[in-house]
Design a protein around this motif. Structure first.
Motif, short mmCIF file in Angstrom:
data_model
loop_
_atom_site.label_atom_id
_atom_site.label_comp_id
_atom_site.label_asym_id
_atom_site.label_seq_id
_atom_site.Cartn_x
_atom_site.Cartn_y
_atom_site.Cartn_z
N SER A 81 7.01 16.99 -21.44
CA SER A 81 7.34 17.51 -21.34
C SER A 81 7.32 19.06 -22.39
N ALA A 82 6.92 18.30 -23.57
CA ALA A 82 7.22 19.27 -24.48
C ALA A 82 6.01 19.84 -25.36
N ILE A 83 5.10 19.47 -24.53
CA ILE A 83 4.00 20.18 -24.40
C ILE A 83 3.50 21.94 -23.99
N SER A 84 3.24 22.59 -23.96
CA SER A 84 2.75 23.72 -23.75
C SER A 84 1.75 24.59 -23.67
N ILE A 85 1.19 25.12 -22.96
CA ILE A 85 0.44 26.63 -23.43
C ILE A 85 0.44 27.44 -23.90
N SER A 86 0.71 28.55 -24.54
CA SER A 86 1.03 30.07 -24.39
C SER A 86 0.44 30.94 -25.09
#
Length: 86
Positions: A81-86
């Motif tokens: 879970s190192a990728i997200s949307i900002s």
């Protein structure tokens, strides 16, 4: 004589309260907890059908935001879970 157009409260709020400068542009962000910095993963770039993620040796992957369509396949494929949307 011209007819008056009826707007719902929701239409009035969303259409007229927001200006074009208030539009938020979302983008994919890869955090520094990415395992690719210390090892070899490449699961996010393998899952990206638009080839918007470039894998680099010993650093976190780079996202080409012009190619990215926010399909979120990279988020799903990242097992830490190192990728997200900002």
């Amino acid at each position: 004589m011209r007819e008056a157009k009826q707007y719902s409260r929701r239409e009035l709020f969303t259409r007229f309260a927001r200006t074009q400068t208030q539009v938020i542009h979302e983008k994919i962000v890869i955090s520094n907890t990415c395992d690719n910095i210390y090892g070899y993963c490449e699961s996010c770039s393998d899952s990206c059908q638009q080839q918007a993620i470039t894998w680099l040796a010993e650093s976190k992957p780079v996202v080409d935001h012009e190619k990215c369509t926010l399909c979120k396949e990279c988020i799903i494929s990242c097992y830490i879970s190192a990728i997200s949307i900002s």
